[in-house]
Scaffold this motif. Structure first.
Motif, mmCIF file in Angstrom:
data_model
loop_
_atom_site.group_PDB
_atom_site.id
_atom_site.type_symbol
_atom_site.label_atom_id
_atom_site.label_comp_id
_atom_site.label_asym_id
_atom_site.label_seq_id
_atom_site.Cartn_x
_atom_site.Cartn_y
_atom_site.Cartn_z
ATOM 1 N N UNK A 1 0.826 -1.201 0.000
ATOM 2 C CA UNK A 1 0.000 0.000 0.000
ATOM 3 C C UNK A 1 0.861 1.251 0.000
ATOM 4 N N UNK A 2 0.195 2.404 0.017
ATOM 5 C CA UNK A 2 0.898 3.689 -0.084
ATOM 6 C C UNK A 2 0.423 4.645 0.996
ATOM 7 N N UNK A 3 1.317 5.579 1.357
ATOM 8 C CA UNK A 3 1.004 6.603 2.359
ATOM 9 C C UNK A 3 1.746 7.876 1.978
ATOM 10 N N UNK A 4 1.022 8.972 1.804
ATOM 11 C CA UNK A 4 1.657 10.180 1.273
ATOM 12 C C UNK A 4 2.676 10.781 2.222
ATOM 13 N N UNK A 5 2.550 10.541 3.562
ATOM 14 C CA UNK A 5 3.512 11.133 4.492
ATOM 15 C C UNK A 5 4.662 10.183 4.832
ATOM 16 N N UNK A 6 4.796 9.099 4.075
ATOM 17 C CA UNK A 6 5.978 8.240 4.067
ATOM 18 C C UNK A 6 6.256 7.492 5.374
ATOM 19 N N UNK A 7 5.219 7.243 6.169
ATOM 20 C CA UNK A 7 5.350 6.290 7.271
ATOM 21 C C UNK A 7 4.731 4.983 6.808
ATOM 22 N N UNK A 8 5.053 3.899 7.507
ATOM 23 C CA UNK A 8 4.501 2.600 7.113
ATOM 24 C C UNK A 8 3.075 2.476 7.643
ATOM 25 N N UNK A 9 2.226 3.377 7.168
ATOM 26 C CA UNK A 9 0.823 3.445 7.570
ATOM 27 C C UNK A 9 -0.044 3.571 6.321
ATOM 28 N N UNK A 10 -0.080 2.527 5.496
ATOM 29 C CA UNK A 10 -0.803 2.624 4.223
ATOM 30 C C UNK A 10 -2.300 2.816 4.418
ATOM 31 N N UNK A 11 -2.942 3.435 3.456
ATOM 32 C CA UNK A 11 -4.394 3.569 3.478
ATOM 33 C C UNK A 11 -4.915 3.339 2.064
ATOM 34 N N UNK A 12 -6.185 2.990 1.969
ATOM 35 C CA UNK A 12 -6.763 2.606 0.677
ATOM 36 C C UNK A 12 -6.830 3.768 -0.312
ATOM 37 N N UNK A 13 -7.145 4.958 0.178
ATOM 38 C CA UNK A 13 -7.274 6.078 -0.761
ATOM 39 C C UNK A 13 -5.920 6.434 -1.375
ATOM 40 N N UNK A 14 -4.873 6.540 -0.562
ATOM 41 C CA UNK A 14 -3.556 6.842 -1.110
ATOM 42 C C UNK A 14 -3.082 5.746 -2.059
ATOM 43 N N UNK A 15 -3.439 4.507 -1.759
ATOM 44 C CA UNK A 15 -3.055 3.400 -2.633
ATOM 45 C C UNK A 15 -3.730 3.534 -3.990
ATOM 46 N N UNK A 16 -5.012 3.885 -3.988
ATOM 47 C CA UNK A 16 -5.727 4.122 -5.251
ATOM 48 C C UNK A 16 -5.111 5.278 -6.024
ATOM 49 N N UNK A 17 -4.857 6.410 -5.336
ATOM 50 C CA UNK A 17 -4.263 7.553 -6.027
ATOM 51 C C UNK A 17 -2.921 7.188 -6.660
ATOM 52 N N UNK A 18 -2.093 6.484 -5.893
ATOM 53 C CA UNK A 18 -0.756 6.134 -6.378
ATOM 54 C C UNK A 18 -0.823 5.204 -7.582
ATOM 55 N N UNK A 19 -1.612 4.146 -7.475
ATOM 56 C CA UNK A 19 -1.703 3.176 -8.566
ATOM 57 C C UNK A 19 -2.347 3.799 -9.798
ATOM 58 N N UNK A 20 -3.316 4.693 -9.589
ATOM 59 C CA UNK A 20 -3.936 5.379 -10.719
ATOM 60 C C UNK A 20 -2.941 6.247 -11.475
ATOM 61 N N UNK A 21 -2.103 6.969 -10.723
ATOM 62 C CA UNK A 21 -1.076 7.792 -11.368
ATOM 63 C C UNK A 21 -0.089 6.930 -12.150
ATOM 64 N N UNK A 22 0.370 5.852 -11.539
ATOM 65 C CA UNK A 22 1.343 4.985 -12.206
ATOM 66 C C UNK A 22 0.747 4.369 -13.465
ATOM 67 N N UNK A 23 -0.541 4.040 -13.405
ATOM 68 C CA UNK A 23 -1.220 3.496 -14.581
ATOM 69 C C UNK A 23 -1.240 4.518 -15.724
ATOM 70 N N UNK A 24 -1.653 5.748 -15.415
ATOM 71 C CA UNK A 24 -1.757 6.775 -16.447
ATOM 72 C C UNK A 24 -0.379 7.155 -16.989
ATOM 73 N N UNK A 25 0.622 7.161 -16.107
ATOM 74 C CA UNK A 25 1.985 7.501 -16.524
ATOM 75 C C UNK A 25 2.690 6.336 -17.199
ATOM 76 N N UNK A 26 1.990 5.211 -17.307
ATOM 77 C CA UNK A 26 2.504 4.012 -17.970
ATOM 78 C C UNK A 26 3.808 3.533 -17.340
ATOM 79 N N UNK A 27 3.841 3.596 -16.003
ATOM 80 C CA UNK A 27 4.985 3.087 -15.258
ATOM 81 C C UNK A 27 4.743 1.616 -14.938
#
Length: 280
Positions: A23-49
């Motif tokens: 998962x992902x967390x915008x403030x860079x602690x090991x505290x992932x949340x579902x919304x940040x995970x969606x935002x991150x994966x969505x960006x990577x998808x669009x950026x074709x990473x």
């Protein structure tokens, strides 16, 4: 859209916010949340990473059966898209949960913190559309009546007054049920939300505008199959919102980058450059 150097910097910004436990967390602690995970994966998808992440899949899987109530609908939204980005398929359990989900009702007494009266219904309709779930004619008519009662003479939709975000959601709901809208009147409302500094504002003649308003304005123009007004100013404002770390802040007047506003920015850039990668 972005230069190769800018694109790589944004991908690095996102990747650096991947948690060790998945998962992902915008403030860079090991505290992932579902919304940040969606935002991150969505960006990577669009950026074709390129990405493939078993730990993130394991993290998401913990929440598959926690999709009841309003908060559960939002979890369903985050899980649905995150699994699609990671696996290209949606777990059958999520489809079953969506089928069991009652159609959200629009309440006038929505919380003051909510950006949109229509948000729960919007999430539900878009998910059903993507999953190929059909609704009866009576349900369709009920939704039509319920949404249209919140349309104002200006063409926009909203609780007490028409707002850009609520209008975007209302139009997406109606289109999801294949209900015709008065596109010209709604587009006229959109043009009244133009702002010469931030691209768009949520309410005509208000100030300032933020990245979520710019995102809503671009999305609404696309839904209406109309050109994005004030396109050049939108591009300038997006550039102002970009920070040196490759992420984006909510405002062009400064602020910390977050995964949420980076997603709004990347999605907006797609819309402005007529790129594919999102449709909601």
């Amino acid at each position: 859209m972005l230069s190769e150097g800018e694109k790589e910097k944004t991908i690095r910004y996102i990747s650096d916010r991947r948690c060790q436990s998945g998962g992902y967390c915008f403030y860079q602690l090991d505290e992932p949340n579902l919304s940040d995970t969606w935002y991150a994966l969505g960006c990577l998808e669009v950026l074709q990473a390129a990405f493939s992440d078993n730990l993130t899949q394991e993290y998401l899987s913990r929440f598959v059966n926690q999709t009841r109530g309003l908060s559960g609908l939002y979890r369903l939204w985050y899980l649905f898209w995150s699994f699609r980005y990671l696996k290209r398929t949606i777990p059958e359990q999520l489809i079953a949960h969506l089928l069991a989900c009652p159609v959200p009702t629009i309440f006038h007494s929505g919380t003051i913190e909510s950006a949109s009266l229509f948000e729960p219904l919007y999430c539900y309709v878009i998910l059903c559309e993507e999953a190929g779930i059909q609704h009866s004619e009576s349900e369709r008519k009920k939704i039509q009546e319920e949404v249209l009662r919140w349309q104002h003479p200006s063409g926009g939709f909203g609780r007490d007054k028409a707002t850009l975000i609520e209008t975007r959601h209302a139009v997406a709901i109606l289109q999801g049920f294949h209900i015709e809208t008065d596109a010209e009147r709604i587009y006229s409302f959109l043009t009244r939300c133009i702002d010469e500094q931030s691209g768009f504002v949520n309410v005509p003649s208000s100030h300032p505008g933020y990245l979520e308003h710019l995102d809503a304005g671009i999305a609404l123009a696309k839904l209406l199959s109309r050109p994005v007004p004030n396109r050049y100013q939108c591009l300038l404002y997006l550039d102002k919102c970009r920070n040196t770390n490759g992420g984006y802040a909510r405002s062009g007047f400064g602020g910390n980058s977050t995964l949420e506003y980076t997603w709004y920015a990347i999605r907006s850039l797609c819309g402005l450059h007529n790129k594919t990668g999102w449709n909601w």
